[in-house]
Design a protein around this motif. Structure first.
Motif, PDB file in Angstrom:
ATOM      1  N   UNK A 142     -15.302  78.018  -9.602  1.00 16.93           N
ATOM      2  CA  UNK A 142     -16.035  79.109 -10.024  1.00 16.93           C
ATOM      3  C   UNK A 142     -16.503  80.208  -8.996  1.00 16.93           C
ATOM      4  N   UNK A 143     -16.652  79.167  -7.792  1.00 16.26           N
ATOM      5  CA  UNK A 143     -16.412  80.413  -6.329  1.00 16.26           C
ATOM      6  C   UNK A 143     -15.540  81.265  -6.496  1.00 16.26           C
ATOM      7  N   UNK A 144     -14.150  80.817  -6.678  1.00 19.60           N
ATOM      8  CA  UNK A 144     -13.144  81.679  -6.532  1.00 19.60           C
ATOM      9  C   UNK A 144     -12.894  82.746  -7.477  1.00 19.60           C
ATOM     10  N   UNK A 145     -13.354  82.263  -8.756  1.00 22.05           N
ATOM     11  CA  UNK A 145     -13.149  83.665  -9.953  1.00 22.05           C
ATOM     12  C   UNK A 145     -14.493  84.310  -9.292  1.00 22.05           C
TER      13      UNK A 145
ATOM     14  N   UNK B 127     -17.895  77.784 -17.455  1.00 21.30           N
ATOM     15  CA  UNK B 127     -18.582  78.403 -16.566  1.00 21.30           C
ATOM     16  C   UNK B 127     -19.808  78.766 -16.148  1.00 21.30           C
ATOM     17  N   UNK B 128     -20.579  78.871 -17.147  1.00 21.68           N
ATOM     18  CA  UNK B 128     -21.040  79.683 -17.168  1.00 21.68           C
ATOM     19  C   UNK B 128     -22.317  78.166 -16.706  1.00 21.68           C
TER      20      UNK B 128
ATOM     21  N   UNK C 156     -14.150  90.200  -9.947  1.00 22.45           N
ATOM     22  CA  UNK C 156     -15.303  89.489  -9.281  1.00 22.45           C
ATOM     23  C   UNK C 156     -16.430  89.105 -10.143  1.00 22.45           C
ATOM     24  N   UNK C 157     -16.315  89.527 -12.070  1.00 24.37           N
ATOM     25  CA  UNK C 157     -17.039  89.327 -12.399  1.00 24.37           C
ATOM     26  C   UNK C 157     -17.116  88.022 -12.973  1.00 24.37           C
TER      27      UNK C 157
ATOM     28  N   UNK D 220     -10.595  86.079  -2.349  1.00 24.60           N
ATOM     29  CA  UNK D 220     -10.184  85.752  -3.704  1.00 24.60           C
ATOM     30  C   UNK D 220      -9.119  87.497  -3.886  1.00 24.60           C
ATOM     31  N   UNK D 221      -7.882  86.933  -4.646  1.00 23.62           N
ATOM     32  CA  UNK D 221      -6.885  87.831  -5.044  1.00 23.62           C
ATOM     33  C   UNK D 221      -6.815  87.215  -6.416  1.00 23.62           C
TER      34      UNK D 221
END
Length: 362
Positions: free
Chosen positions: A54-57, A337-338, A21-22, A64-65
């Motif tokens: 972005x939400x998923x990572x 992503x940032x 989840x980072x 998330x898996x």
């Protein structure tokens, strides 16, 4: 013992994945299924970065898996087709959006609304029929049943039209379904991001009068000059809000943050429709009294079915509608992503998979 991602299927694949989840993404070796009788395999050339990636990572929706390969705005060139495939041939330009499977027998599927099927299988971070996890388009190769393959007309540039597979259909579908895709309608678009900027283009192509509604006054020139909106409403300005009361036939709200919808309901005409397209993490307050007094509607909409997605792509080709993109190499992914988390993109990042992925496979 569970097989490693590399060994689950016969076709080797390579992409970038988040491991926890980072949300940090890095090179990842995995595999994809062999090409079935009704499958289409294609070399991925470009993949758009959607806000949901972005939400998923970062596991912000709690489902998330890992390892997780995001990406559901995927375009490329067909390299292999199953022997029952009639829709496309090797060499064709194609894409895959948010969905790669559904039951094909329920009422929604029979009406070409696979996205609303209770058994819909999402393009990534979902369980496919064979029990393996689906991996998205931040990768070199993709395979999908032909029902989920979208054909791209020659005149559409693949890089700038990739985001239409999510952002485009997310705006096109509610405009059509809620009766707003008609000349002369006054449409409001809330939020001028990846979704909103495409919404302006589609609503204008349908002949609507379009007002961009935003809390950022500095987006006015962009909305009017660059995207061709008819007017701009600063939703922090009470005088502007008051002057526009009761003037909109429909408003499409693309904002993902928690926000008040009462001012938006006030902007609607009687019988007007506020359609929610963003996905705030917490429930919004719903003021009921103003709905009663104008017979107004607050509704929602996801993406769209495959038939309508193809219709949207063909419409975009006819009207030269593409997303405004910033094309990036894959090794810029974490920085992108940032920036996306801060809203620092005009208006969609697209990864140049074809020209940059292979060099990161060591």
């Amino acid at each position: 013992m569970e097989k490693a991602p590399e060994e689950q299927h016969p076709v080797k694949a390579f992409g970038w994945a988040a491991r926890d989840s980072s949300g940090l993404l890095s090179p990842f070796k995995f595999s994809r299924r062999a090409t079935g009788d009704k499958d289409v395999r294609f070399k991925v050339l470009y993949c758009g970065i959607c806000h949901s990636d972005l939400h998923k990572i970062k596991n912000e929706w709690g489902s998330s898996k890992y390892p997780l390969v995001p990406g559901h705005e995927i375009v490329g060139e067909v390299t292999e087709v199953g022997n029952e495939v009639k829709k496309v041939k090797v060499g064709d330009k194609v894409g895959v959006g948010c969905v790669v499977g559904a039951c094909h027998s329920c009422e929604n599927c029979n009406n070409d609304l696979e996205i609303y099927c209770p058994q819909t299988i999402l393009t990534y971070d979902h369980i496919y029929r064979d029990g393996t996890i689906t991996y998205g388009g931040y990768s070199d190769t993709m395979v999908a049943n032909e029902r989920y393959i979208i054909r791209f007309p020659e005149n559409l540039p693949l890089d700038a039209s990739a985001p239409l597979l999510c952002a485009g259909i997310t705006l096109y579908s509610p405009l059509k379904y809620y009766g707003l895709a008609e000349p002369g309608k006054h449409i409001g678009i809330v939020g001028l991001g990846g979704l909103g900027h495409v919404g302006v283009k589609f609503a204008k192509a349908f002949g609507a009068k379009v007002t961009v509604i935003s809390t950022s006054a500095n987006k006015k020139d962009e909305a009017l000059g660059h995207l061709g909106a008819d007017s701009f409403l600063n939703s922090r300005d009470q005088e502007q809000l008051q002057a526009a009361q009761g003037t909109f036939d429909g408003i499409l709200d693309t904002v993902s943050a928690v926000h008040s919808i009462q001012p938006l309901i006030g902007l609607l005409k009687s019988h007007g429709k506020l359609v929610m397209l963003g996905a705030p993490e917490k429930p919004l307050e719903l003021p009921v009294f103003p709905l009663l007094m104008g017979r107004k509607m607050v509704a929602g909409s996801a993406t769209g079915g495959l038939k309508e997605t193809q219709e949207m792509i063909d419409f975009a080709a006819k009207h030269n509608i593409t997303a405004d993109i910033e094309l990036i190499p894959i090794d810029y992914l974490n920085k992108a992503m940032e920036r996306l988390a801060k809203g620092d993109v005009r208006y969609r990042f697209v990864i140049d998979i074809g020209n940059s992925l292979a060099s990161t496979n060591h």
